[in-house]
Write a protein that holds these residues in place. Structure first.
Motif, PDB file in Angstrom:
ATOM      1  N   SER A 521       0.850  -1.203   0.000  1.00  7.75           N
ATOM      2  CA  SER A 521       0.000   0.000   0.000  1.00  7.75           C
ATOM      3  C   SER A 521       0.874   1.237   0.000  1.00  7.75           C
ATOM      4  N   LEU A 788      -1.737   1.811 -10.376  1.00  8.28           N
ATOM      5  CA  LEU A 788      -2.822   1.463  -9.469  1.00  8.28           C
ATOM      6  C   LEU A 788      -3.590   0.265 -10.011  1.00  8.28           C
ATOM      7  N   LEU A 792      -3.982  -3.361  -8.047  1.00 10.30           N
ATOM      8  CA  LEU A 792      -5.326  -3.832  -7.715  1.00 10.30           C
ATOM      9  C   LEU A 792      -5.625  -5.141  -8.428  1.00 10.30           C
ATOM     10  N   ALA A 824      -8.560   1.143  -3.236  1.00  8.67           N
ATOM     11  CA  ALA A 824      -7.926   2.007  -4.232  1.00  8.67           C
ATOM     12  C   ALA A 824      -8.140   3.468  -3.890  1.00  8.67           C
ATOM     13  N   ALA A 887      -9.327   1.650 -11.303  1.00  8.80           N
ATOM     14  CA  ALA A 887      -9.779   0.817 -10.189  1.00  8.80           C
ATOM     15  C   ALA A 887     -11.149   0.233 -10.485  1.00  8.80           C
TER      16      ALA A 887
END
Lengths: 908, 227
Positions: A521, A788, A792, A824, A887
């Motif tokens: 993260s 991202l 994810l 996200a 996301a």
């Protein structure tokens, strides 16, 4: 190396995992290769830009003795030489004075030119009249014609004065008709500042030079014929083969020398510039590589996350390797071999993608008014080697730590069917605390030392930290983000609460999931924060820099326009200027010449307060405490003056001090006739005042005409007096171009602020950098979005069973997907807050610190104000929107997950 | 209380050009509060049947009636409600959320159902006591043994008090003693709570406690005597 085939087949077999591992490095390599390919492809344009302004590829100088000379023969001989495409011959005449019918005289340089083959000085000039230049005619530059108040068809007298045998001054002259006026481009004449001194040229036809000299009774036993020779650059100048080009140019030079004969000279202008070109290209690559650092850094971070994910996926497989006898070193070596193979793949793909990207970058790597077309393409061996080396190196860098970590995991833990989640890694904040401390301390030291005199202490506390300033944003973003996201889980609590409105009761699942893998993260948040920080920093610095330049231009010009009369004796100039349509106000600023003070050497300026403030409208930052009102009050009081800060500090003055000024007087013959004294009192201090006394370290005194009355009255008869400078305020909505054209009818010496700003904004170098930075920022958004999405996606694959279990227990697909979306969102929010905060804070401090410079450098003439441009706000919105869209697309997979298939595959 | 009826249940899996027929017209019927064991070799369709009964997969053809309602006719939203309120699923590999504590795992289905905090807290405490793990409420799955995880999973399945429990090899990952503890729980839920339980298993002990044992071969129920 025995494991190499296994490593290679593993990379090639599992495409999804490989893509995930090499994606970050691929993106970084794409940008760098695109930049280098653009540089390679635009080498010719870069070369052309560096050759711009040279006066001929070759310059020839032939000494001619006596008699008439047939220029055509020389020109033809030179033109016949292989490779030569054009020759322009000209001859300087020993005549230096021009005069009009009104007995106005002007110094000038007069040349004989060939109108059909103009020299570079006048090529590209706007022409009024005919360039035929028949016998009896002359051409002048616009500055010279305006200075003499001449129009086409007016008579111009060339004259020369000499002393005869009895030392009597004699004069010969000849009168010619003004047939053509040349408006020279700014760059001609050799200087970037268009002082009229450099642009006073007269031209007669080359064939008529002897006749004109005869009329002036001037004989030249020998004279020099100069020439500019132009060659076929496309054939003989190859920026990709500089050795071959040098050979060709030297051979051409020899042929020209043979034509001219001994005693004459050929200058190889091209070769001189070319010798520096290789270094220029290398320097260009280095500069743009450094400018690409944000993308490379982001790519590395993204690559590290991707490699981490791919290694995590294979923990069980690698544990099995170790049960079969592989050592830790062999496992590390195996993973590094995979990284190398991945690096080669990333290099190949990056080069291909870079070719496409290079089309967008073509105009951004060349400081030239015109960018090369898309057909310009070149890929040099240097670029190929650099890209492959970079790709492999970056893959090794991003893989090494993860490989060592993965190889060190206990076998038994990783052999379980369900790995029990990420192994807790003890986080040590030492490095991050050090980064943040050094960064903050660096800014503090630089802040402390700015404006201080240069001493050993300020060198240690100022200059050295000043060199670190460009790296401080990187340190603060990385250190600050890691501290906030790794040192405590509370940050996830705070930010997860923000997601509560749309995740509702599942927000606590989000919070826990982020805490589960704080390293991942944190890395994603760092990527987002770095990307936003870089983008915001760059946009705000560029906008602030532009604002600074515009402010400086306005301060230098003084108002909307600045005008100086061509004739210092023109008493009607001010009145004529005021009546021009579009001008709403005129203020005269008189430079009181020859003033000295007991304390060094200030310049004195006199102006009417009301007119000046109405026209110049000086901004708040020119004034100290009390502002413009107090400054005006001082100026309105006879006998009181304002002084510039640099004079005030440099002479150790105080408000209230008496200044004893004196002015030396000279008669019309330039002889000293005496000194006038004047005492004034310092009433206040200003930074400078626009249009008067502007510049670094400029020392100035400002007063009203009443205060300087004694000096001004004497100045009218002073030999060294200068014309006032008129500051012009345009009426609202007035077109500055139309007004300037009208003013040019009165005088050639007009500067328009808007024109200077447009010229600066159109500067090829500035445009190139701006274009590059914009494309780079757009690429950063791509990296953020892809980054991202990658994390994810991989996280969702890892947790398919968990999500399927949630759905099997009663959650809807989209309810479960909101868990991923919520994660996200929280990561993005953490990255956004930190990135925006650090980016804006560091750019704010940079604007306050950087321009001031290290100790010993004086205060800049205008402040460097922080500007937040609309592009920065767009970056935040577009960046966040793109990331959430990414996301959403990944989460959609969760919503449509085949629960039975997932659970069945896992034995549920 | 549910009565399960399936009629001509067919499930075909397609993978590229190949087809796998998991169920070939399976007919079955269970009574209310039955504890039914389903046996069969690997690949016979046991898990497929359970997935269809649990509403986490849809049949290719046929009917599934749970207490009179045909699952095939239910839309996606109705199936979500069915899974949430009417069925509790117990998996062989537990499938607990690894980042949540035992208590939070039990609460999760109630949160999804929008139950109030006080209800969730009370119910989760009650269920943890039922499965004998009230003292492990704040431990995460990786801090629990296999048997404890499976008991937590049972508590999770009971969270919204569904009338029907479906268990897929619940003792497959457990040792004999722990497996027996789990089976004792199943008996308790069936006897004391009146749950209808369908268990897919290789474990003979399940067959011994079941009211009915159904054998599946090649996607069909074999006719056989009750347990």
């Amino acid at each position: 190396m025995g494991l190499f085939p296994f490593a290679a087949s593993d990379v090639l077999r599992n495409r999804r995992r490989t893509i995930s591992a090499i994606l970050g490095v691929f993106l970084a390599v794409t940008f760098v290769s695109g930049t280098f390919i653009a540089i390679d492809s635009s080498a010719r344009a870069t070369l052309d830009a560096s050759l711009a302004g040279i006066q001929g590829d070759f310059s020839v100088y032939a000494q001619v003795s006596g008699g008439t000379f047939d220029y055509t023969i020389l020109r033809t001989a030179l033109l016949d030489s292989a490779g030569v495409t054009d020759v322009s011959l000209f001859r300087y005449m020993p005549v230096y004075q021009l005069e009009t019918v009104g007995n106005v005289t002007w110094g000038a340089t007069v040349l004989g030119i060939d109108p059909e083959h103009l020299p570079s000085m006048v090529r590209g000039a706007e022409v009024a009249g005919s360039t035929d230049l028949p016998l009896g005619s002359i051409g002048l530059t616009r500055d010279l014609a305006s200075g003499l108040s001449l129009n086409l068809g007016d008579p111009v007298t060339l004259y020369t004065e000499y002393y005869n045998e009895t030392f009597e001054l004699r004069r010969t002259e000849t009168t010619l008709n003004l047939a053509v006026i040349f408006d020279l481009p700014l760059s001609s004449g050799g200087g970037s500042v268009p002082y009229p001194y450099y642009r006073s040229f007269g031209f007669v036809h080359l064939r008529d030079v002897d006749e004109v000299l005869l009329r002036l009774n001037i004989t030249e036993p020998s004279f020099q014929v100069s020439g500019e020779v132009w060659i076929d650059r496309t054939t003989y100048v190859n920026p990709y083969d500089l050795e071959g080009t040098e050979r060709s140019l030297v051979r051409i030079q020899r042929r020209l020398e043979a034509i001219l004969g001994p005693g004459n000279f050929v200058s190889n202008n091209l070769l001189d510039r070319l010798r520096g070109f290789q270094g220029q290209l290398a320097g260009q690559r280095l500069v743009y590589f450094v400018l690409s650092a944000p993308v490379i850094l982001l790519g590395v971070y993204l690559g590290a996350v991707g490699v981490d994910l791919s290694h995590a996926e294979r923990r069980r497989e690698l544990a099995v390797m170790r049960t079969r006898g592989a050592s830790r070193g062999q496992v590390v070596g195996f993973l590094i071999l995979e990284a190398i193979v991945g690096g080669v793949i990333a290099a190949i793909l990056g080069l291909l993608a870079g070719i496409g990207l290079s089309r967008f970058l073509l105009g951004a790597v060349v400081a030239s008014p015109t960018s090369p077309g898309n057909e310009a393409f070149a890929l040099t061996m240097d670029t190929l080697i650099a890209v492959v080396f970079l790709s492999i190196s970056l893959m090794i860098v991003v893989s090494y730590r993860s490989a060592r970590r993965t190889a060190s995991l206990p076998i038994i833990e990783t052999l379980r069917y369900y790995a029990k989640g990420e192994t807790r890694i003890q986080y040590s904040p030492k490095l991050d605390l050090a980064l943040v401390t050094i960064g903050v301390a660096d800014y503090a030291f630089v802040w402390y030392s700015r404006g201080q005199p240069f001493t050993f202490l300020t060198f240690i506390l100022g200059v050295i930290p000043w060199l670190l300033v460009p790296f401080v944003p990187i340190m603060l973003v990385i250190g600050g983000t890691r501290l906030l996201t790794r040192m405590t889980a509370r940050v996830y609590d705070w930010f997860a609460r923000v997601s509560k409105p749309f995740t509702k009761d599942l927000y606590y699942v989000i919070r826990r999931n982020l805490q589960r893998n704080p390293r991942r993260s944190s890395n994603v948040a760092i990527i987002i924060a770095l990307g936003l920080a870089f983008g915001l920093f760059t946009f705000t610095i560029v906008a602030s820099q532009q604002g600074f330049e515009e402010r400086e231009i306005r301060a230098r010009v003084g108002a909307d326009m600045s005008v100086e009369p061509a004739n210092v004796n023109d008493a009607t100039f001010a009145a004529n200027l005021s009546t021009i349509n579009g001008i709403s106000g005129v203020a005269a600023v008189v430079s009181v010449t020859g003033v000295t003070a007991l304390y060094c050497c200030p310049n004195a300026y006199a102006f009417d307060t009301d007119a000046y403030f109405a026209v110049a409208q000086p901004e708040w930052w020119y004034f100290g405490d009390g502002g413009a009102m107090q400054a005006r009050a001082v100026l309105d009081t006879p006998g009181r003056v304002l002084v510039s800060r640099s004079f005030y500090d440099g002479a150790f003055l105080e408000v209230g001090d008496l200044l004893r000024l004196s002015k030396s007087m000279y008669n019309q013959q330039g002889n000293f006739t005496g000194t006038i004294q004047l005492n004034v009192t310092i009433g206040g201090v200003v930074r400078y005042l626009p249009g008067a006394g502007f510049g670094y370290g400029e020392q100035a005194i400002y007063g009203s005409p009443q205060t300087f009355q004694t000096f001004l009255a004497a100045q009218d008869s002073d030999y060294y007096r200068s014309a006032p400078r008129y500051l012009v305020d345009l009426a609202p909505g007035a077109d500055w171009r139309a007004v300037k054209a009208a003013v040019l009818e009165l005088t050639p010496f007009v500067t328009a602020t808007q024109e200077e700003i447009e010229r600066f904004s159109a500067d090829p170098f500035f445009l190139a950098i701006r274009g590059f930075v914009s494309i780079e920022t757009a690429f950063i958004v791509v990296i953020l979005t892809v980054g991202l999405g990658l994390v994810l996606y991989a996280a969702s694959l890892e947790r398919d069973v968990e999500f399927a279990g949630m759905i099997a227990r009663g959650a809807s697909g989209w309810q479960t997907a909101t868990v991923l979306m919520g994660e996200a969102f929280v990561i993005m929010l953490v990255g956004l807050v930190i990135g925006a905060g650090v980016g804006l804070a560091t750019s704010y401090f940079a604007t306050q610190l950087l321009l001031v410079g290290p100790p010993g450098v004086g205060e800049p003439p205008v402040p460097f104000l922080f500007v937040f441009p609309w592009e920065a706000a767009v970056l935040i919105l577009v960046g966040c929107g793109a990331m959430m869209l990414s996301a959403l697309l990944v989460s959609a997979r969760i919503a449509r997950i085949n629960v039975a298939q997932v659970l069945k595959l896992r034995g549920g | 209380m549910p009565k399960i009826v399936t009629k001509d249940l067919i499930k075909v899996y397609r993978a590229g050009k190949s087809e796998v027929i998991a169920l070939r017209g399976l007919d079955m019927e269970t009574a209310d509060q039955d504890l039914v064991a389903i046996r069969g070799p690997s690949g016979c369709g046991k898990t497929t049947l359970l997935n269809l009964l649990g509403g986490i997969d849809r049949p290719t053809a046929g009917r599934i009636e749970i207490d009179g309602s045909n699952l095939v006719d239910l839309g996606d939203a109705d199936l979500v409600r069915y899974r949430r309120d009417r069925v509790g699923f117990i998996f062989q590999f537990f499938n607990l959320v690894p980042t949540l504590t035992a208590e939070e795992n039990v609460e999760l289905p109630m949160r999804l159902a929008g139950k109030a905090l006080s209800h969730r807290k009370g119910r989760s405490k009650e269920l943890l006591e039922l499965v004998g793990l009230a003292n492990r409420a704040v431990h995460r799955p990786d801090e629990l043994s296999g048997g404890e995880q499976q008991r937590i999973a049972i508590a999770v399945a009971l969270a919204n008090d569904p009338p029907l429990l479906l268990a897929d090899e619940p003792t497959g990952e457990l040792d004999t003693k722990t497996g027996q503890e789990v089976l004792d729980l199943f008996e308790k839920m069936n006897r004391d709570l009146g749950k209808t339980i369908v268990v897919v298993t290789h474990d003979e002990r399940v067959a011994r406690i079941a009211h009915r044992v159904l054998d599946i071969r090649d996607g069909k129920i074999l006719a056989g005597p009750p347990a």
